[in-house]
Design an enzyme around this catalytic site. Structure first.
Site, PDB file in Angstrom:
ATOM      1  N   PRO A 175       0.778  -1.229   0.000  1.00  9.37           N
ATOM      2  CA  PRO A 175       0.000   0.000   0.000  1.00  9.37           C
ATOM      3  C   PRO A 175       0.815   1.287   0.000  1.00  9.37           C
ATOM      4  O   PRO A 175       1.858   1.367   0.661  1.00  9.37           O
ATOM      5  CB  PRO A 175      -0.831  -0.090   1.283  1.00  9.37           C
ATOM      6  CG  PRO A 175      -0.222  -1.169   2.085  1.00  9.37           C
ATOM      7  CD  PRO A 175       0.467  -2.098   1.139  1.00  9.37           C
ATOM      8  N   ASN A 176       0.311   2.240  -0.736  1.00  9.00           N
ATOM      9  CA  ASN A 176       0.839   3.616  -0.809  1.00  9.00           C
ATOM     10  C   ASN A 176       2.138   3.747  -1.604  1.00  9.00           C
ATOM     11  O   ASN A 176       2.605   4.865  -1.821  1.00  9.00           O
ATOM     12  CB  ASN A 176       1.016   4.221   0.598  1.00  9.00           C
ATOM     13  CG  ASN A 176      -0.282   4.236   1.370  1.00  9.00           C
ATOM     14  OD1 ASN A 176      -1.264   4.769   0.876  1.00  9.00           O
ATOM     15  ND2 ASN A 176      -0.322   3.622   2.541  1.00  9.00           N
ATOM     16  N   ARG A 187       4.617  11.130  -1.352  1.00 12.14           N
ATOM     17  CA  ARG A 187       5.075  10.744  -0.001  1.00 12.14           C
ATOM     18  C   ARG A 187       6.292  11.579   0.377  1.00 12.14           C
ATOM     19  O   ARG A 187       6.888  12.262  -0.459  1.00 12.14           O
ATOM     20  CB  ARG A 187       5.351   9.238   0.062  1.00 12.14           C
ATOM     21  CG  ARG A 187       4.059   8.436  -0.098  1.00 12.14           C
ATOM     22  CD  ARG A 187       4.237   6.981   0.174  1.00 12.14           C
ATOM     23  NE  ARG A 187       4.225   6.662   1.606  1.00 12.14           N
ATOM     24  CZ  ARG A 187       4.305   5.419   2.070  1.00 12.14           C
ATOM     25  NH1 ARG A 187       4.397   4.400   1.238  1.00 12.14           N
ATOM     26  NH2 ARG A 187       4.293   5.190   3.372  1.00 12.14           N
ATOM     27  N   TYR A 234      11.506   8.921   1.241  1.00 15.55           N
ATOM     28  CA  TYR A 234      11.366   8.026   0.083  1.00 15.55           C
ATOM     29  C   TYR A 234      12.060   8.516  -1.184  1.00 15.55           C
ATOM     30  O   TYR A 234      12.037   7.843  -2.206  1.00 15.55           O
ATOM     31  CB  TYR A 234       9.874   7.763  -0.186  1.00 15.55           C
ATOM     32  CG  TYR A 234       9.219   7.016   0.959  1.00 15.55           C
ATOM     33  CD1 TYR A 234       9.574   5.702   1.244  1.00 15.55           C
ATOM     34  CD2 TYR A 234       8.269   7.634   1.778  1.00 15.55           C
ATOM     35  CE1 TYR A 234       8.998   5.013   2.297  1.00 15.55           C
ATOM     36  CE2 TYR A 234       7.680   6.951   2.835  1.00 15.55           C
ATOM     37  CZ  TYR A 234       8.055   5.635   3.094  1.00 15.55           C
ATOM     38  OH  TYR A 234       7.492   4.959   4.133  1.00 15.55           O
ATOM     39  N   ASN A 238       7.834  -5.799  -1.059  1.00 12.59           N
ATOM     40  CA  ASN A 238       7.839  -4.677  -0.126  1.00 12.59           C
ATOM     41  C   ASN A 238       6.408  -4.579   0.386  1.00 12.59           C
ATOM     42  O   ASN A 238       5.540  -4.007  -0.280  1.00 12.59           O
ATOM     43  CB  ASN A 238       8.251  -3.379  -0.820  1.00 12.59           C
ATOM     44  CG  ASN A 238       8.302  -2.219   0.172  1.00 12.59           C
ATOM     45  OD1 ASN A 238       7.791  -2.326   1.285  1.00 12.59           O
ATOM     46  ND2 ASN A 238       8.905  -1.114  -0.226  1.00 12.59           N
ATOM     47  N   ALA A 256       3.239  -0.861   4.803  1.00 11.91           N
ATOM     48  CA  ALA A 256       2.758  -0.864   6.200  1.00 11.91           C
ATOM     49  C   ALA A 256       2.292  -2.251   6.656  1.00 11.91           C
ATOM     50  O   ALA A 256       2.329  -2.552   7.854  1.00 11.91           O
ATOM     51  CB  ALA A 256       1.643   0.158   6.374  1.00 11.91           C
ATOM     52  N   GLU A 313      12.450  -9.813   1.412  1.00 12.34           N
ATOM     53  CA  GLU A 313      11.704  -8.620   1.846  1.00 12.34           C
ATOM     54  C   GLU A 313      12.560  -7.384   1.580  1.00 12.34           C
ATOM     55  O   GLU A 313      13.758  -7.402   1.887  1.00 12.34           O
ATOM     56  CB  GLU A 313      11.418  -8.759   3.350  1.00 12.34           C
ATOM     57  CG  GLU A 313      10.730  -7.557   3.979  1.00 12.34           C
ATOM     58  CD  GLU A 313      10.670  -7.676   5.519  1.00 12.34           C
ATOM     59  OE1 GLU A 313      11.061  -8.728   6.084  1.00 12.34           O
ATOM     60  OE2 GLU A 313      10.246  -6.686   6.140  1.00 12.34           O
ATOM     61  N   HIS A 363      12.725  -2.889   1.652  1.00 12.70           N
ATOM     62  CA  HIS A 363      12.148  -1.592   2.025  1.00 12.70           C
ATOM     63  C   HIS A 363      13.017  -0.486   1.454  1.00 12.70           C
ATOM     64  O   HIS A 363      14.257  -0.606   1.465  1.00 12.70           O
ATOM     65  CB  HIS A 363      12.057  -1.443   3.546  1.00 12.70           C
ATOM     66  CG  HIS A 363      11.163  -2.463   4.165  1.00 12.70           C
ATOM     67  ND1 HIS A 363       9.794  -2.358   4.141  1.00 12.70           N
ATOM     68  CD2 HIS A 363      11.446  -3.642   4.772  1.00 12.70           C
ATOM     69  CE1 HIS A 363       9.271  -3.422   4.719  1.00 12.70           C
ATOM     70  NE2 HIS A 363      10.244  -4.224   5.117  1.00 12.70           N
ATOM     71  N   ARG A 398      13.239   4.432  12.076  1.00  9.72           N
ATOM     72  CA  ARG A 398      12.042   5.276  12.071  1.00  9.72           C
ATOM     73  C   ARG A 398      11.200   5.025  13.331  1.00  9.72           C
ATOM     74  O   ARG A 398      11.733   4.577  14.332  1.00  9.72           O
ATOM     75  CB  ARG A 398      11.274   5.017  10.766  1.00  9.72           C
ATOM     76  CG  ARG A 398      12.104   5.364   9.528  1.00  9.72           C
ATOM     77  CD  ARG A 398      11.371   5.097   8.239  1.00  9.72           C
ATOM     78  NE  ARG A 398      10.156   5.922   8.151  1.00  9.72           N
ATOM     79  CZ  ARG A 398       9.192   5.719   7.246  1.00  9.72           C
ATOM     80  NH1 ARG A 398       9.325   4.728   6.366  1.00  9.72           N
ATOM     81  NH2 ARG A 398       8.128   6.494   7.223  1.00  9.72           N
TER      82      ARG A 398
HETATM   83  C1  DQA Z   1       8.271   0.928   3.592  1.00  9.09           C
HETATM   84  C2  DQA Z   1       8.421   1.136   5.102  1.00  9.09           C
HETATM   85  C3  DQA Z   1       7.078   0.954   5.807  1.00  9.09           C
HETATM   86  O1  DQA Z   1       7.230   1.179   7.198  1.00  9.09           O
HETATM   87  C4  DQA Z   1       6.059   1.937   5.270  1.00  9.09           C
HETATM   88  O2  DQA Z   1       4.814   1.704   5.857  1.00  9.09           O
HETATM   89  C5  DQA Z   1       5.980   1.957   3.789  1.00  9.09           C
HETATM   90  C6  DQA Z   1       7.194   1.819   2.997  1.00  9.09           C
HETATM   91  C7  DQA Z   1       9.574   1.217   2.837  1.00  9.09           C
HETATM   92  O3  DQA Z   1       9.697   0.778   1.700  1.00  9.09           O
HETATM   93  O4  DQA Z   1      10.454   1.920   3.362  1.00  9.09           O
HETATM   94  O5  DQA Z   1       4.917   2.188   3.221  1.00  9.09           O
HETATM   95  O6  DQA Z   1       7.937  -0.433   3.360  1.00  9.09           O
END
Ligand code: DQA
Length: 144
Positions: free
Chosen positions: A9-10, A17, A22, A73, A76, A97, A99, A106
């Site tokens: 998501p997002n 963002r 990011y 990825n 959240a 995994e 990120h 964070r």
């Molecule tokens: C994320 C880190 C997560 O905590 C966050 O909710 C994201 C992006 C990252 O790629 O840094 O949406 O997965």
């Protein structure tokens, strides 16, 4: 060799963002970069993004049935989706995994990953480079 890349998501809205976390890449830019990296490593990739837990679970089931390696990825969902973890546990091929940011640097709620325990490994904090490192790691894992 085919691999599935799943973004949670997002992530499709990287353009709006926090760029201090990011970076300045749009999601379209990120996808192009991942595609170039996959080509370098000799992978054919299927790259998907969803804001919905159920959809991601369905994709993991598909990957389990097809014995596909996965780079994910979970965004959240990383921090609380036991359902995605259970689905990822069904995979027959390795899961990595990734990120963009380093969740450990964070907020406290990001310090927990319910996915890491079933991942072959986790790569965090290198921006889009996290995906490129994951592709390299996947190639090494699969002995290509
Ligand atoms: C994320 C880190 C997560 O905590 C966050 O909710 C994201 C992006 C990252 O790629 O840094 O949406 O997965």
């Amino acid at each position: 060799m085919k691999i599935l890349i799943i973004n949670g998501p997002n992530l499709a809205r990287l353009d709006i963002r926090d760029s201090t976390i990011y970076g300045n890449l749009s999601y379209t830019d990120l996808v192009a970069l991942i595609q170039a990296g996959a080509k370098t490593e000799g992978f054919e990739i299927d790259i998907r993004q969803s804001n919905e837990e159920a959809e991601i679970i369905g994709w993991l089931h598909e990957a389990a049935d097809a014995h596909l390696p996965v780079i994910i990825n979970p965004a959240a969902f990383t921090h609380y989706s036991y359902a995605i973890r259970d689905a990822a546990e069904l995979l027959k091929a390795p899961l990595i995994e990734v990120h963009l940011s380093n969740p450990m640097a964070r907020e406290e709620f990001r310090h927990t990953s319910v996915i890491s325990g079933i991942a072959k490994g986790t790569i965090t904090g290198f921006g889009p480079g996290s995906y490129l490192l994951a592709l390299r790691a996947m190639r090494n894992l699969l002995g290509k």
